[in-house]
Design an enzyme around this catalytic site. Sequence first.
Site, PDB file in Angstrom:
ATOM      1  N   GLU A  23      -9.706  -1.028  -7.068  1.00  0.00           N
ATOM      2  CA  GLU A  23      -9.566  -0.059  -8.167  1.00  0.00           C
ATOM      3  C   GLU A  23     -10.780  -0.197  -9.082  1.00  0.00           C
ATOM      4  O   GLU A  23     -10.738  -0.916 -10.084  1.00  0.00           O
ATOM      5  CB  GLU A  23      -8.268  -0.319  -8.932  1.00  0.00           C
ATOM      6  CG  GLU A  23      -7.034  -0.183  -8.068  1.00  0.00           C
ATOM      7  CD  GLU A  23      -5.753  -0.624  -8.752  1.00  0.00           C
ATOM      8  OE1 GLU A  23      -4.686  -0.106  -8.390  1.00  0.00           O
ATOM      9  OE2 GLU A  23      -5.810  -1.491  -9.656  1.00  0.00           O
ATOM     10  N   ASP A  79      -3.932  -6.994 -14.083  1.00  0.00           N
ATOM     11  CA  ASP A  79      -3.266  -8.029 -13.304  1.00  0.00           C
ATOM     12  C   ASP A  79      -4.235  -8.805 -12.420  1.00  0.00           C
ATOM     13  O   ASP A  79      -3.818  -9.741 -11.740  1.00  0.00           O
ATOM     14  CB  ASP A  79      -2.145  -7.419 -12.450  1.00  0.00           C
ATOM     15  CG  ASP A  79      -0.768  -7.812 -12.960  1.00  0.00           C
ATOM     16  OD1 ASP A  79      -0.673  -8.291 -14.099  1.00  0.00           O
ATOM     17  OD2 ASP A  79       0.210  -7.642 -12.211  1.00  0.00           O
ATOM     18  N   LYS A 106       3.832  -4.854 -10.150  1.00  0.00           N
ATOM     19  CA  LYS A 106       3.647  -3.874 -11.228  1.00  0.00           C
ATOM     20  C   LYS A 106       4.823  -3.859 -12.185  1.00  0.00           C
ATOM     21  O   LYS A 106       4.647  -3.681 -13.399  1.00  0.00           O
ATOM     22  CB  LYS A 106       3.443  -2.478 -10.637  1.00  0.00           C
ATOM     23  CG  LYS A 106       3.172  -1.402 -11.672  1.00  0.00           C
ATOM     24  CD  LYS A 106       2.974  -0.046 -11.018  1.00  0.00           C
ATOM     25  CE  LYS A 106       2.818   1.056 -12.056  1.00  0.00           C
ATOM     26  NZ  LYS A 106       2.644   2.390 -11.434  1.00  0.00           N
ATOM     27  N   ASP A 129      -1.093   5.248 -13.757  1.00  0.00           N
ATOM     28  CA  ASP A 129      -1.911   4.398 -12.906  1.00  0.00           C
ATOM     29  C   ASP A 129      -3.363   4.523 -13.335  1.00  0.00           C
ATOM     30  O   ASP A 129      -3.767   5.508 -13.970  1.00  0.00           O
ATOM     31  CB  ASP A 129      -1.761   4.801 -11.440  1.00  0.00           C
ATOM     32  CG  ASP A 129      -0.410   4.398 -10.875  1.00  0.00           C
ATOM     33  OD1 ASP A 129       0.268   3.550 -11.496  1.00  0.00           O
ATOM     34  OD2 ASP A 129      -0.026   4.931  -9.814  1.00  0.00           O
ATOM     35  N   ASP A 162       9.303   1.913  -9.521  1.00  0.00           N
ATOM     36  CA  ASP A 162       9.465   3.137 -10.286  1.00  0.00           C
ATOM     37  C   ASP A 162      10.758   3.860  -9.910  1.00  0.00           C
ATOM     38  O   ASP A 162      11.557   4.227 -10.782  1.00  0.00           O
ATOM     39  CB  ASP A 162       8.254   4.050 -10.090  1.00  0.00           C
ATOM     40  CG  ASP A 162       7.849   4.175  -8.622  1.00  0.00           C
ATOM     41  OD1 ASP A 162       8.526   3.584  -7.758  1.00  0.00           O
ATOM     42  OD2 ASP A 162       6.854   4.867  -8.336  1.00  0.00           O
TER      43      ASP A 162
END
Length: 751
Positions: A105, A134, A271, A295, A466
């Site tokens: 990412e 994280d 997450k 995100d 989620d």
Amino acid sequence: MAKQVSLPLYEKVARKNTTQRALDITLLFLLLSLLLYRFLSLSSHGFVWLLAFLCESYFTFNWFLIVNCKWNPVDFITYPQNLEKRFPELPPVDMFVTTADPVLEPPLITMNTVLSLLAVDYPADKLACYLSDDGCSPLTFYSLVEASKFAKLWVPFCKKYNVQVRAPFRYFLDDPLSSNSTGANSEFKQEWKKMKAEYEELCLKIEAASRKSVPCELRGEFAVFSNVERSNHPTIIKIITGEKKQSFSDDVPRLVYISREKRPKHPHHYKAGAMNVLSRVSGLLTNAPYMLNVDCDMFANNPQVVRQAMCGLLDSKSQREIAFVQSPQCFYDGPKDDPYGNQLVVLIEYVGRGVAGLQGPCYSGTGCFHRRNVIYGQWPQDVENHARNHTSINGKLVGNEVLIKEFGKSKRFSESATYALNGKKGFPNNLSDSLEEAFHVASCDYEFGTSWGNKIGWIYGSMTEDVMTGLMIHKKGWKSTWLMPKPPAFLGCAPSGGPATMTQQKRWATGLLEILVGRNSPIFGFLKGKLQFRMLLVYLWLLSWGLYSVPELLYATLPAYCIIANSQFLPKVQDPVILIPVAIFVIYNLLTIREHLKAGMSISAWWNFMKMGRITRTSAYLLAALTVVLKLFGLSETVFEVTQKDQSDSDGDGTKNGAIKFTFDESPLFVPGTTLLLVNLTALVIVSLGLAHDVGHGLGVGEVFCCLWVVLFFLPFLKGLFRSGKYGIPKSTIFKSTSLAIVFVFLCRTS
């Protein structure tokens, strides 16, 4: 005043879908007719007929679930222009951005998301942005510090000139100076050039830092990153903007960096754990009654996004019914015709809008606005206790001792939670004291003995935290709404390439199946909770994606088996009953083509969607099902795999005349698909060599057509057999698949 109060904030408008319903019901009737025929003729046929009957029974049930999802499509229309007339003082909103790996990412993508949120059209003193890292990466922190400096120029620029796309990497793709628009005056031209130069400098700094083993000298505010390991480090919290004031900056919202404590022997729950830390830390520092989570690759594409969401949350009726407002996942710069079938356009248009007409859309993990009190465990009936100043969670009145037991041993946080549960705004605190307490609530052992991840916060136990969290909220009787403004609220980048797509799909299917077979199954939510029956069917369809792999794989091997073993699973061509499966085939394909065309997609996009659906179900979903089975037997644990985000403007998979080449790697994800292709090719070779009996005399024609149809679906794999590099199937995968295909053919011949 009465007129202002009556001004609508949003409305739900039902869509007419008579033709769609008629086609869906016709297809369901044909499927039931085929099942009836199969059932009545079971005694005169063998095991293959029974297997086909079982597979088609599952397909029929799945289609029934889909029809339920699509039956009541709605549109949500918001009126943000009425918001401040009804609510002159807008409520605060805490915005959460999560990232886990600076390689998969890239920080520049994350920074664009942060900048777009900081610049939304909403009072800056009502916003706070929290970045959860994280990966505990000094590169991410360095990038955020540099981005905050750029934000002090970028945010005022966006608001001054009413910039519509406020993620810099998208905004600077176009050159407004080349147009003759009236807005391109000399002052704007100068500021635009300056802003672009500042952004390019920011990009150069981040790119240069990413090429170093250590992005900057680890001293001063960066000293905390000395000798830290990704999975073994203390809590790091840095208030980057807004630290010197009790209130927010006048121009830029408060910006906070968080990397929660991690220790090797402590579970961190991926997450979901990060989101719970964000909710606790923000509860101490700002305690906004509403929380947005996105995100790292989903930037705010509509500057009115927060106001749009507040329209669905602030209405008096909404406060008693609506728990969260979910924006559908939309993507930018997708390759032409969606070659990987993962842009979700048709799924959102039909299934998404249909589910919105029931208890509301499922929580999809990004682009979602939550009520803090709902995340803290409040039920709809608890809202009535606000007026009486009573604190209640999970449907029960609670005192301070219970709050500490539920929320943890931080008295200060329990006080902030009480404020949130009672509907009070803000939280009187001292920033330095709250910051010290924030380190405590972000520690890895804080949740031990509490209800975090069980009854409150983001729920643990699945890689799709989620959906699990949204299900727990719906089980309490809460509803949810869509946020679908024009332009779309958020835009992200869909995974490109075979490995990234398959990895994401496997993770989704694994997490969803974990919920279905776990203690939080929606079946219990319907029997013991307040989950509506039709919403139960929605969750059953969603959570059973992994189970679909078994009948899909068996049905795809049936035609090859019948040819090799001289059997049949379809009626003879001269038998009038053959018209039923033919009609199902024709109507289903015409129906899905119609859906794609009405959604603005092409025939090629339809074919790619069909192709990738078959590939995904027989590969990624199959491995997901096996993973969950192994977990149930205690033989292995599921592992969260981060999907690689593409930073480039192109898909990176090679194009020729606009065609995207499918990519492979040595992952076992590609073994089932390659095996299935080889098996069906073997069956076609047998037919072409005249080794199959009775083909052309009514028996076997349907099976041959089905074999050809399967091979067409797996055409990318067929091409991959003759390509090299990342566009070719690895030799190890070919060897494994060939071995499995030989075993299958041998068993067919000996059966």
